[in-house]
Design an enzyme around this catalytic site. Sequence first.
Site, PDB file in Angstrom:
ATOM      1  N   ASP A 159       0.834  -1.195   0.000  1.00 52.22           N
ATOM      2  CA  ASP A 159       0.000   0.000   0.000  1.00 52.22           C
ATOM      3  C   ASP A 159       0.876   1.255   0.000  1.00 52.22           C
ATOM      4  O   ASP A 159       2.051   1.217   0.350  1.00 52.22           O
ATOM      5  CB  ASP A 159      -0.907  -0.016   1.219  1.00 52.22           C
ATOM      6  CG  ASP A 159      -2.192   0.761   1.013  1.00 52.22           C
ATOM      7  OD1 ASP A 159      -2.321   1.447  -0.015  1.00 52.22           O
ATOM      8  OD2 ASP A 159      -3.083   0.680   1.886  1.00 52.22           O
ATOM      9  N   GLU A 169       2.835   6.927  -2.493  1.00 47.47           N
ATOM     10  CA  GLU A 169       2.576   8.143  -3.252  1.00 47.47           C
ATOM     11  C   GLU A 169       2.996   9.407  -2.502  1.00 47.47           C
ATOM     12  O   GLU A 169       3.417  10.379  -3.116  1.00 47.47           O
ATOM     13  CB  GLU A 169       1.083   8.269  -3.601  1.00 47.47           C
ATOM     14  CG  GLU A 169       0.488   7.042  -4.267  1.00 47.47           C
ATOM     15  CD  GLU A 169      -0.142   6.085  -3.261  1.00 47.47           C
ATOM     16  OE1 GLU A 169      -0.571   4.995  -3.670  1.00 47.47           O
ATOM     17  OE2 GLU A 169      -0.186   6.435  -2.047  1.00 47.47           O
ATOM     18  N   ASP A 171      -8.756   3.637  -3.303  1.00 50.99           N
ATOM     19  CA  ASP A 171      -9.889   3.899  -2.407  1.00 50.99           C
ATOM     20  C   ASP A 171     -11.056   4.516  -3.161  1.00 50.99           C
ATOM     21  O   ASP A 171     -11.083   5.719  -3.453  1.00 50.99           O
ATOM     22  CB  ASP A 171      -9.455   4.832  -1.272  1.00 50.99           C
ATOM     23  CG  ASP A 171      -8.356   4.220  -0.415  1.00 50.99           C
ATOM     24  OD1 ASP A 171      -8.139   3.005  -0.526  1.00 50.99           O
ATOM     25  OD2 ASP A 171      -7.714   4.959   0.345  1.00 50.99           O
TER      26      ASP A 171
END
Length: 758
Positions: free
Chosen positions: A418, A421, A484
């Site tokens: 995950d 970024e 998401d």
Amino acid sequence: MKFTDGFWLMRDGVQASYATEVRDLRAGDDHFTAYAAVHRVRERGDTLNSPLITVECFAPAEGVIGVRATHHAGKARRGPDFALPGVSTAPGSAKVRRDGTVTELTSGPLTLRLDTAGPWGLEFLDAGGRRLTAVERKGTAFATTPDGAHHMIAQLALAVGESVYGLGERFTPYVKNGQSVDIWQADGGTSSEQAYKNIPFHLSSRGYGVFVNHPGKVSYEIGSESVGQVQFSVEDQSLEFYVVAGPTPKEVLTRYTALTGRPALPPAWSFGLWLTTSFCTPYDEETVTSFVDGMAERELPLSVFHFDCFWMREYQWSDFAWDPDVFPDPEGMLRRLRERGLKVSMWINPYIAQKSPLFAQAAEAGYLVRRANGDIWQWDLWQPGMALVDFTNPAARIWYTDRLRTLLDQGVDCFKTDFGERVPTDVVWYDGSDPERMHNYYTHLYNEAVFELLREERGPGEAVLFARSATAGGQQFPVHWGGDCFASLEAMAESLRGGLSLSLSGFGFWSHDIGGFEGTPEPAVFKRWLAFGLLSSHSRLHGNVSYRVPWAFGDEAVVVAGVFIRLKHRLMPYLYGAAAEAHRTGVPVMRPMLLEFPDDPACRSLDRQYMLGPDLLVAPVFSVEGEVEFYLPDGTWTHLLTGERVQGPCWRRETHGFDSLPLYVRPGAVLPWGADDTRPDGDWLDGLTLLVTPDTGDGEVTVPGQDGAAAAVFRTARTGDRLTVTADDPQLPFCVRVVGDASASAPAVAGKAVLRLC
């Protein structure tokens, strides 16, 4: 970034210089360099106090031509740079030809032409001499902005009706014409212009692609500043881009992925259903066991169980240590899950929270990213006082993966990588990398480190990630999921747009959170999303504040889940063939209609349907009531579930229950159909059926083994209304059946089956 104020003026404070005419040209056998003045030179005095733009033209690979425009060449190159495994150093891949004032560079079916007699410009031509695109009069430039920044600018002409696609997983409109796009990693969800996966590569409906070889921020104006141009710019002294030949979109992707790296082949088990704990929900081993038991009791096959963030202690992510209050016996729990035939996935990220004992350890060893004054970079978003692992430090990479190695020794099979970024630019990297260039590239180092560990520990055929962020080349480390999204039909549609956009950026495998991540879906939304999710390359049930077990959404959701899980398992001989093709050629498993039907204008803007592999058309239902509109190209299509035959080309409006959707077999296809609907990685040749359509003719179909290599090859031959199917192995039992018609079938005898088609 926009530099002009309409056609005539520049924006306030912007000064631009455009290549205007060639003053010198130096050519080798396979490359040439042009020196372009930025204004007309009428006398010697015009050469003073005026810049030149150096334009180098070369061929990094067959069918690919690169252009590098430079203002000041003395700027230090600090990296990082994209790793391009497909760059060819062999002589002879390109050839320069000069004829008077015309210089041409040809590589494969692509030619770049420069005529020094006229104003500045470059033309890209296909093998037949047709113009694909061109650098026109304002197509090579540099500009300074009021803040003193220096930008290199390139423009490529758009033809009338030309459409642009790609640029990563973008949730804005699928066709990028009219948009401004910044290639800049962001954790922005799926409902804005921000993107987790930013790829400086776009594909044109005219049969070429363009890759900007710059890992930092690339700003695009796709017909949005100059409506007839695709403009891209970087804050730098040099800008390099590659034009990639087709002529078909598939061939463009094949060449592009040969250059930047082909996707690894994920293991067959990863194509089954993944079920997670969800994110903020309470869970422990008892909860996990109840989920696994619940799936078994309802006869819902499950392949992978995933533990999300809170398997670790709160405030300490990521320190890779089980929370002992919640999971006192992790090794025993993992063993019990594996005894039930499940693979196990664990959530991780590249951040180290201050409360974790690993923080002090990594800080002392110099494994965390620092500011220029020597302080460790930290903030409180996501985890308090968290810092960032510096993967440019080889020792830090080893230290990080050794923590994961411990989990693999406990029985973990793969990782959800995950984040990646939120990477700062006010820092100093161990290897001296430019922070602006590293912002996007960091995710590549992160995912590469984890993927290579899995390849080392589990073997090359067993490595798989569930990754959120990526940049160019990241397709080598599958699988990627869409991030998401909200639990709504609108978010389901925007997720598909993002996946189609990513697939046209060189990514072979893609997934998303079935039911949506944020919030709790209405039962109807969940059931519609089940069909879409289980007809994607990879399928995962995951949410934020609520569980995604099917029975939480009613008895009908259990039935729907069962229908589509078992359907996907039976499709595995076909799907894994598409996966092997993605690994071999770069053509994705989930394909925009444009890829399979590039000559059909109606397919160029379709973003609510796709081809799953070469022969299955999927149109997810984005309405509660089951109404769906979709397009069938030319030919007679057969619904896989009902056998209904529909003559295309046509637009269709259908209404489907939750256990169905438009799922059409391509005219003339041969679809390998497995007998085992309980698992994705069974013996696909055991009880194999080849589904054919009434218009199937001469051809060949391959059923892969779980290594992706051919396990069986079948050949079809049509004589009148008789179809003969022959296996290369005469001892191999199989059956041939017409799609949707169980009565029209024929078992093989001595490796051959003969079927009468009506």
